[in-house]
Enzyme design. Structure first.
Site, PDB file in Angstrom:
ATOM      1  N   LYS A   1      -5.389  -1.938  13.722  1.00  0.00           N
ATOM      2  CA  LYS A   1      -4.635  -0.846  14.349  1.00  0.00           C
ATOM      3  C   LYS A   1      -5.058  -0.670  15.816  1.00  0.00           C
ATOM      4  O   LYS A   1      -6.216  -0.876  16.170  1.00  0.00           O
ATOM      5  CB  LYS A   1      -4.835   0.445  13.571  1.00  0.00           C
TER       6      LYS A   1
ATOM      7  N   GLU B   1       0.847  -1.202   0.000  1.00  0.00           N
ATOM      8  CA  GLU B   1       0.000   0.000   0.000  1.00  0.00           C
ATOM      9  C   GLU B   1       0.877   1.244   0.000  1.00  0.00           C
ATOM     10  O   GLU B   1       2.079   1.177   0.289  1.00  0.00           O
ATOM     11  CB  GLU B   1      -0.911   0.015   1.220  1.00  0.00           C
TER      12      GLU B   1
END
Length: 338
Positions: A187, A51
């Protein structure tokens, strides 16, 4: 039955048939794949998608550029081909020229877009620079024929989502796009129990690297306290599961969680996140601006998380390359191997 000659003589009918034929033809894909990556895909070599939001919005310059360069070298050392995804002047790319990576990393005008599924058309139509999130990376990787993707952490259900409905598009993408995502778990800023519950509802396979009973990591922390649905002990096992899903034509991704090196104690991280969430609420920060804001707050309080962040990305790149290599080996025979 009418002859072809008779149909052709009736011009309006013939022209309508021809028009319909061309009108229904699929449009040419605007995706640009680098020559090296396309050749590697054709040769069935292990290709690992990367990414670019970690470059545009994740890490500060120049650490972001150095991290990316080092990660690509690590993948090549493991025998893989790195495939950075991004939008360059509106063009979706798999494999980005070095000079354009630098432009993405510097982000001097601050106008680079954080691109998820909903943003793709806007960025393309306006010729903008954009860093790909997990969702957008999965889309471009799947279009290119890449099956394994290495990243830092996935998005998920945000804390307080029961009132804000703030849920990352990454989760729905995982349920719709058959790409294996190697990460350090959701996360730390997220509601990890609800994120795992959401993935289960969507039928997404989640597995954690380690002995049976190892909990899902929480990005900066090795243990989120949330039980992992499955554990995998080596990359060949992961590759076999990915291949089995593919053999059943399951159009969903898989999540492979790897505990981070150099973790930060969870109590320290969560104290900072709690304070930053209050501040974000007071400032009216929400949506896709929330994650960069919270991660910046953590870095300000604990600068050492930069080392942890870079370390986990690079470790995930190693595991992803090994999974992709094992998967390529399994697929040589063109059939599922039990």
């Amino acid at each position: 039955m009418l002859s072809i000659r008779r149909i052709a003589s009736q011009k309006p009918i013939f022209q309508t048939l021809v028009f319909r034929q061309f009108a229904t033809a699929p449009p040419r894909s605007p995706l640009v794949i680098s020559e090296e990556i396309q050749q590697a895909i054709n040769d069935k070599k292990p290709v690992i998608a990367l990414e670019s939001t970690i470059i545009t919005h994740g890490l500060p310059y120049p650490q972001n550029l150095q991290m990316h360069s080092d990660t690509e070298q690590i993948i090549r050392k493991e025998g893989g081909i790195p495939a950075l995804t991004a939008f360059v002047n509106g063009v979706p790319r798999v494999g980005v020229p070095e000079e354009e990576v630098k432009v993405l990393a510097e982000n001097t005008d601050g106008n680079h877009i954080k691109v998820s599924r909903r943003d793709i058309g806007y960025v393309m139509a306006n010729g903008l620079m954009g860093g790909t999130t997990v969702a957008a990376t999965m889309i471009l990787a799947h279009m290119a024929g890449i099956k394994v993707f290495a990243t830092g952490g996935i998005g998920g259900v945000h804390r307080g989502a029961e009132s804000t409905f703030d849920i990352s598009a990454d989760l729905d993408e995982l349920s719709n796009t058959p790409v294996a995502v190697v990460c350090a778990g959701p996360k730390s800023i997220l509601d990890i129990p609800l994120t795992v519950e959401y993935l289960e509802t969507k039928g997404v396979h989640v597995s954690t690297y380690g002995a049976d009973g190892t909990n899902i990591p929480g990005f900066f922390t090795t243990d989120s306290g949330v039980s992992s649905p499955y554990n995998f002990f080596d990359t060949l096992e992961a590759a076999k599961i990915i291949q089995a899903n593919s053999s059943m034509n399951l159009q969903s991704g898989t999540v492979w969680c790897v505990p981070p090196p150099d973790p930060i104690p969870s109590n320290l991280i969560h104290d900072v996140i709690d304070q930053a969430l209050v501040e974000a609420n007071e400032l009216g920060i929400k949506g896709k601006a929330t994650t960069p804001f919270l991660l910046d707050a953590i870095r300000r309080e604990y600068p050492e998380v930069l080392k942890t962040n870079i370390g986990l990305v690079q470790q995930n790149a190693v595991i992803a390359t090994r999974i992709a290599s094992d998967l390529a080996t399994l697929e040589v025979g063109g059939k599922f191997e039990y």
